[in-house]
Design an enzyme around this catalytic site. Structure first.
Site, PDB file in Angstrom:
ATOM      1  N   MET A 121     -93.546  60.738 -21.913  1.00 19.94           N
ATOM      2  CA  MET A 121     -93.153  59.789 -22.875  1.00 19.94           C
ATOM      3  C   MET A 121     -93.545  60.321 -24.347  1.00 19.94           C
ATOM      4  O   MET A 121     -94.420  61.208 -24.388  1.00 19.94           O
ATOM      5  CB  MET A 121     -94.236  58.801 -22.740  1.00 19.94           C
ATOM      6  CG  MET A 121     -93.694  57.607 -21.809  1.00 19.94           C
ATOM      7  SD  MET A 121     -94.816  56.139 -21.300  1.00 19.94           S
ATOM      8  CE  MET A 121     -95.031  55.489 -23.196  1.00 19.94           C
ATOM      9  N   SER A 160     -94.974  64.134 -30.647  1.00 16.45           N
ATOM     10  CA  SER A 160     -95.254  65.677 -30.502  1.00 16.45           C
ATOM     11  C   SER A 160     -96.414  66.192 -29.795  1.00 16.45           C
ATOM     12  O   SER A 160     -96.920  67.492 -30.146  1.00 16.45           O
ATOM     13  CB  SER A 160     -95.024  66.475 -31.886  1.00 16.45           C
ATOM     14  OG  SER A 160     -93.988  65.663 -32.491  1.00 16.45           O
ATOM     15  N   ARG A 161     -97.312  65.255 -28.932  1.00 12.86           N
ATOM     16  CA  ARG A 161     -98.485  65.833 -28.363  1.00 12.86           C
ATOM     17  C   ARG A 161     -99.592  66.007 -29.362  1.00 12.86           C
ATOM     18  O   ARG A 161    -100.545  66.869 -28.932  1.00 12.86           O
ATOM     19  CB  ARG A 161     -97.991  67.178 -27.269  1.00 12.86           C
ATOM     20  CG  ARG A 161     -97.174  66.748 -26.409  1.00 12.86           C
ATOM     21  CD  ARG A 161     -97.752  65.795 -25.281  1.00 12.86           C
ATOM     22  NE  ARG A 161     -96.945  65.481 -24.057  1.00 12.86           N
ATOM     23  CZ  ARG A 161     -96.278  64.415 -24.097  1.00 12.86           C
ATOM     24  NH1 ARG A 161     -96.038  63.566 -25.362  1.00 12.86           N
ATOM     25  NH2 ARG A 161     -95.373  64.143 -23.083  1.00 12.86           N
ATOM     26  N   LEU A 162     -99.605  65.711 -30.505  1.00 12.85           N
ATOM     27  CA  LEU A 162    -100.476  65.793 -31.376  1.00 12.85           C
ATOM     28  C   LEU A 162    -101.485  64.449 -31.483  1.00 12.85           C
ATOM     29  O   LEU A 162    -101.695  63.887 -32.353  1.00 12.85           O
ATOM     30  CB  LEU A 162    -100.078  66.157 -32.697  1.00 12.85           C
ATOM     31  CG  LEU A 162     -99.187  67.371 -32.827  1.00 12.85           C
ATOM     32  CD1 LEU A 162     -98.609  67.699 -34.450  1.00 12.85           C
ATOM     33  CD2 LEU A 162    -100.055  68.597 -32.361  1.00 12.85           C
TER      34      LEU A 162
END
Ligand SMILES: Cc1cc2nc3c(=O)[nH]c(=O)nc-3n(C[C@H](O)[C@H](O)[C@H](O)COP(=O)(O)O)c2cc1C
Length: 214
Positions: A11, A192-194
């Site tokens: 997700m 963006s997984r940040l």
């Protein structure tokens, strides 16, 4: 269902952000804000949390339990003191809790020291439970091996009869634990997984706040 696609399932979280400037000084206050949001946004079972315990030798195990109270001191849940978790918590009074509220892309990780709550607190909470749950507590020697489902049902009927028309007392082997946090990490899923990760660490005088790399 074919589970070959697990590797491609992910997700992207776009809902919110978490900034050290906007958090309160006390992480318990932030926890209450996040829990209220989880309830408002109808996260299923928002009070369910993974409880991790370990043996004296450091072998870990985890399972879900329900959060029943947040006090000034910490987080309270109830269980059978003679269960696997109960024995581990008494022998090694340190534990970790994890909440994950998928609808709002939030995770909270809590670590700290464990204490039993007072007998009166356990009795009061036990008295507030539905009658069938009270009988269930008497029926279950939690975490021990039983011969069959039938055995459990028979013990349930036995206690139903035993306590018929009577107030059901709180078993001595059943009660609450309080986890007094030494650290709490709030994780907000971002693009963006940040992700945002804010850690509160208890020092002798106050809560110190830092940001962790996602
Ligand atoms: C959503 C959920 C909530 C649960 N809540 C509790 C709870 O509050 N107390 C409890 O003793 N077990 C609860 N259980 C059952 C535990 O996960 C576990 O099966 C049981 O306590 C035995 O664990 P143990 O053998 O490690 O002691 C819950 C299970 C689920 C799935």
């Amino acid at each position: 269902m074919n589970l070959n696609k697990l590797k491609s399932m992910r997700m992207d979280y776009k809902s919110a952000l978490l900034d050290e400037q906007m958090v309160p000084d006390n992480p318990l206050d932030l926890f209450k804000i996040w829990m209220s949001e989880a309830i408002k946004r109808k996260v299923p079972e928002p009070t369910a949390m993974a409880l991790c315990t370990s043996t004296k030798e450091g072998k870990p195990s985890s399972r879900m339990v329900l959060l029943k109270e947040v006090t000034k001191l910490g987080f309270v849940f109830f269980t059978n003191y003679e269960s696997r978790k109960g024995i581990e918590l008494i022998q090694n009074p340190f534990a970790a809790l994890t909440f994950y509220w998928s609808t709002i892309a939030k995770q909270v990780r809590i670590e700290g020291r464990i204490k039993k709550v007072s007998r009166s607190e356990s009795r009061n909470y036990f008295a507030s439970r539905p009658r069938k749950s009270q009988i269930g507590a008497w029926t279950s020697h939690q975490s021990t091996v039983i011969s069959s489902r039938n055995e459990l049902d028979e013990w349930f009927r036995f206690y139903q009869e035993k306590f018929k028309d009577k107030k059901i007392p709180c078993p001595e082997f059943w009660g609450g634990f309080l986890l007094i946090p030494q650290q709490i990490e709030f994780w907000q899923g971002r693009e963006s997984r940040l992700h945002d990760r804010i850690l509160f660490l208890r020092t002798s005088r106050r809560w110190e706040i830092s940001r962790l790399s996602p």
